[in-house]
Design a protein around this motif. Sequence first.
Motif, PDB file in Angstrom:
ATOM      1  N   VAL A 102       0.781  -1.125   0.168  1.00  0.00           N
ATOM      2  CA  VAL A 102      -0.100   0.124   0.012  1.00  0.00           C
ATOM      3  C   VAL A 102       0.780   1.097   0.091  1.00  0.00           C
ATOM      4  O   VAL A 102       2.011   1.199   0.313  1.00  0.00           O
ATOM      5  CB  VAL A 102      -0.975   0.312   1.319  1.00  0.00           C
ATOM      6  N   SER A 103       0.482   2.303  -0.373  1.00  0.00           N
ATOM      7  CA  SER A 103       1.149   3.652  -0.400  1.00  0.00           C
ATOM      8  C   SER A 103       0.349   4.626   0.582  1.00  0.00           C
ATOM      9  O   SER A 103      -1.040   4.696   0.263  1.00  0.00           O
ATOM     10  CB  SER A 103       1.534   4.088  -1.430  1.00  0.00           C
ATOM     11  N   VAL A 104       0.808   5.521   1.107  1.00  0.00           N
ATOM     12  CA  VAL A 104       0.191   6.597   1.747  1.00  0.00           C
ATOM     13  C   VAL A 104       0.065   7.792   0.783  1.00  0.00           C
ATOM     14  O   VAL A 104       1.260   8.266   0.024  1.00  0.00           O
ATOM     15  CB  VAL A 104       1.021   7.287   2.914  1.00  0.00           C
ATOM     16  N   VAL A 105      -1.082   8.380   0.680  1.00  0.00           N
ATOM     17  CA  VAL A 105      -1.154   9.766  -0.051  1.00  0.00           C
ATOM     18  C   VAL A 105      -0.462  10.889   0.667  1.00  0.00           C
ATOM     19  O   VAL A 105      -0.304  10.882   2.037  1.00  0.00           O
ATOM     20  CB  VAL A 105      -2.577  10.343  -0.129  1.00  0.00           C
ATOM     21  N   PRO A 106       0.514  11.520   0.138  1.00  0.00           N
ATOM     22  CA  PRO A 106       1.536  12.483   0.879  1.00  0.00           C
ATOM     23  C   PRO A 106       0.605  13.756   0.981  1.00  0.00           C
ATOM     24  O   PRO A 106      -0.449  13.839   0.762  1.00  0.00           O
ATOM     25  CB  PRO A 106       2.448  12.816  -0.555  1.00  0.00           C
ATOM     26  N   PHE A 107       1.141  14.311   1.897  1.00  0.00           N
ATOM     27  CA  PHE A 107       0.687  15.594   2.569  1.00  0.00           C
ATOM     28  C   PHE A 107       0.404  16.476   1.445  1.00  0.00           C
ATOM     29  O   PHE A 107       1.040  16.875   0.347  1.00  0.00           O
ATOM     30  CB  PHE A 107       1.564  16.499   3.512  1.00  0.00           C
ATOM     31  N   ASP A 108      -1.073  16.952   1.415  1.00  0.00           N
ATOM     32  CA  ASP A 108      -1.504  17.656   0.357  1.00  0.00           C
ATOM     33  C   ASP A 108      -1.357  19.146   0.479  1.00  0.00           C
ATOM     34  O   ASP A 108      -0.832  19.616   1.644  1.00  0.00           O
ATOM     35  CB  ASP A 108      -2.767  17.335   0.098  1.00  0.00           C
ATOM     36  N   ALA A 109      -2.142  20.010  -0.270  1.00  0.00           N
ATOM     37  CA  ALA A 109      -1.874  21.340  -0.372  1.00  0.00           C
ATOM     38  C   ALA A 109      -3.041  21.754   0.933  1.00  0.00           C
ATOM     39  O   ALA A 109      -3.875  20.865   1.179  1.00  0.00           O
ATOM     40  CB  ALA A 109      -2.560  21.897  -1.632  1.00  0.00           C
ATOM     41  N   PRO A 110      -2.815  22.873   1.383  1.00  0.00           N
ATOM     42  CA  PRO A 110      -3.777  23.291   2.670  1.00  0.00           C
ATOM     43  C   PRO A 110      -5.107  23.397   1.970  1.00  0.00           C
ATOM     44  O   PRO A 110      -5.480  23.671   0.816  1.00  0.00           O
ATOM     45  CB  PRO A 110      -3.271  24.812   2.778  1.00  0.00           C
ATOM     46  N   ASN A 111      -6.171  22.863   3.140  1.00  0.00           N
ATOM     47  CA  ASN A 111      -7.528  22.747   2.530  1.00  0.00           C
ATOM     48  C   ASN A 111      -8.390  23.953   2.932  1.00  0.00           C
ATOM     49  O   ASN A 111      -9.468  24.247   2.978  1.00  0.00           O
ATOM     50  CB  ASN A 111      -7.949  21.476   2.717  1.00  0.00           C
ATOM     51  N   GLY A 112      -7.726  24.831   3.616  1.00  0.00           N
ATOM     52  CA  GLY A 112      -8.664  26.098   4.125  1.00  0.00           C
ATOM     53  C   GLY A 112      -8.921  26.275   5.473  1.00  0.00           C
ATOM     54  O   GLY A 112      -9.132  27.302   6.219  1.00  0.00           O
ATOM     55  N   LEU A 113      -8.911  25.296   6.123  1.00  0.00           N
ATOM     56  CA  LEU A 113      -9.256  24.886   7.635  1.00  0.00           C
ATOM     57  C   LEU A 113      -7.999  25.297   8.421  1.00  0.00           C
ATOM     58  O   LEU A 113      -6.830  24.870   8.085  1.00  0.00           O
ATOM     59  CB  LEU A 113      -9.533  23.628   7.883  1.00  0.00           C
ATOM     60  N   MET A 114      -8.220  26.049   9.391  1.00  0.00           N
ATOM     61  CA  MET A 114      -6.993  26.370  10.321  1.00  0.00           C
ATOM     62  C   MET A 114      -7.357  26.067  11.630  1.00  0.00           C
ATOM     63  O   MET A 114      -8.517  26.080  12.213  1.00  0.00           O
ATOM     64  CB  MET A 114      -6.780  27.676  10.331  1.00  0.00           C
ATOM     65  N   CYS A 115      -6.292  25.508  12.516  1.00  0.00           N
ATOM     66  CA  CYS A 115      -6.432  25.043  13.966  1.00  0.00           C
ATOM     67  C   CYS A 115      -5.699  25.620  14.666  1.00  0.00           C
ATOM     68  O   CYS A 115      -4.450  25.932  14.235  1.00  0.00           O
ATOM     69  CB  CYS A 115      -6.545  23.434  13.683  1.00  0.00           C
ATOM     70  N   CYS A 116      -5.834  25.581  16.116  1.00  0.00           N
ATOM     71  CA  CYS A 116      -4.747  25.840  16.981  1.00  0.00           C
ATOM     72  C   CYS A 116      -3.832  24.679  17.309  1.00  0.00           C
ATOM     73  O   CYS A 116      -4.125  23.485  17.176  1.00  0.00           O
ATOM     74  CB  CYS A 116      -5.445  26.192  18.681  1.00  0.00           C
ATOM     75  N   THR A 117      -2.535  24.881  17.303  1.00  0.00           N
ATOM     76  CA  THR A 117      -1.589  23.961  17.822  1.00  0.00           C
ATOM     77  C   THR A 117      -0.969  24.456  19.129  1.00  0.00           C
ATOM     78  O   THR A 117      -0.733  25.686  19.374  1.00  0.00           O
ATOM     79  CB  THR A 117      -0.479  23.643  16.745  1.00  0.00           C
ATOM     80  N   GLY A 118      -0.450  23.431  19.802  1.00  0.00           N
ATOM     81  CA  GLY A 118       0.241  23.760  21.059  1.00  0.00           C
ATOM     82  C   GLY A 118       0.083  22.671  22.175  1.00  0.00           C
ATOM     83  O   GLY A 118      -0.486  21.511  21.755  1.00  0.00           O
ATOM     84  N   GLN A 119       0.241  22.947  23.310  1.00  0.00           N
ATOM     85  CA  GLN A 119       0.095  21.874  24.361  1.00  0.00           C
ATOM     86  C   GLN A 119      -0.539  22.572  25.659  1.00  0.00           C
ATOM     87  O   GLN A 119      -0.429  23.834  25.823  1.00  0.00           O
ATOM     88  CB  GLN A 119       1.137  21.219  24.604  1.00  0.00           C
ATOM     89  N   ASP A 120      -1.337  21.772  26.733  1.00  0.00           N
ATOM     90  CA  ASP A 120      -1.901  22.419  27.821  1.00  0.00           C
ATOM     91  C   ASP A 120      -2.493  23.372  27.717  1.00  0.00           C
ATOM     92  O   ASP A 120      -2.636  24.477  28.393  1.00  0.00           O
ATOM     93  CB  ASP A 120      -0.456  22.707  28.875  1.00  0.00           C
ATOM     94  N   MET A 121      -3.527  23.361  26.610  1.00  0.00           N
ATOM     95  CA  MET A 121      -4.705  24.173  26.124  1.00  0.00           C
ATOM     96  C   MET A 121      -4.222  25.725  25.879  1.00  0.00           C
ATOM     97  O   MET A 121      -4.789  26.360  25.757  1.00  0.00           O
ATOM     98  CB  MET A 121      -5.540  24.572  27.490  1.00  0.00           C
TER      99      MET A 121
END
Length: 274
Positions: A102-121
């Motif tokens: 099997v093969s993994v579809v590579p990371f694609d172009a941004p899809n428009g959604l944005m999310c927070c990243t970080g830790q401990d809220m």
Amino acid sequence: MNCCQGLLCNKPSNIVGCIHCRAQTPWDICKSDYLSIVPCNSQTSACGVVQFNSTSPNFFRDCLPVDTCNATASFSFSTSTSFNITWSPSCCSTDLCNAGNVSVVPFDAPNGLMCCTGQDMECRQITSCAGSENYCHTTVFNGVRTMGCTSRSVCDNPSLLDFYISSTSQIDCCQGFLCNKQNYTVVCNQCDASTWDACSSAIISCGFQSTSCGVAVAQFYNGDVLSRQTATRYCAAPETCNVMLSLNLGTGVQIWTSQCCDTDYCNAENSKGV
């Protein structure tokens, strides 16, 4: 004594035997140098083929839990560093049936959604989700709370994380722009340029000390002549909000004017100073 002749002929009928190999090299190596056969159990009762991409590709054939089968997924999160993980399993239910690739579809172009990243809220950065990552998540890994983007298959089946990342996890998913941001933080536009037209805004999550979004203009005068100006959108601490300051530099005068607001992205308008 009962004897039989043939590959795995003495295996109980309710147990499937699978090809087993794991390598960080392509499938051709996993077919030969690292190959063995293993009996599965009631928890991992399917034969599977998986390509798992994280910091480097991983290829493996093994017994898999049925609920992790045939669920291509993508998952990203951030602690002290950022991680993007994709995996693509294919399962079957007969002896030694997991010989294919099997093969993994590579990371694609941004899809428009944005999310927070970080830790401990704490929303430390804003990340652009890519490909099938159409949800934001907040996930606890062994007591550490992280945030990022994920695909729906992970939200529907959190056991995928436990199996592939080898960590006890609890995930909460939401759908919508920055939906995993905590209510006590504010997200603002950020830019710094000579004019508002040139001020191309990025989105930034503010820290605990910056509770408002601000726009500000700094103007520099030589006598009565405006020699230079700076337009700024920023995360604003209370003491920088809605003030006008004038500073005589000896060679000229600097006037700084700011306006603030306290809701997400509210500093998109221009300050009247420019």
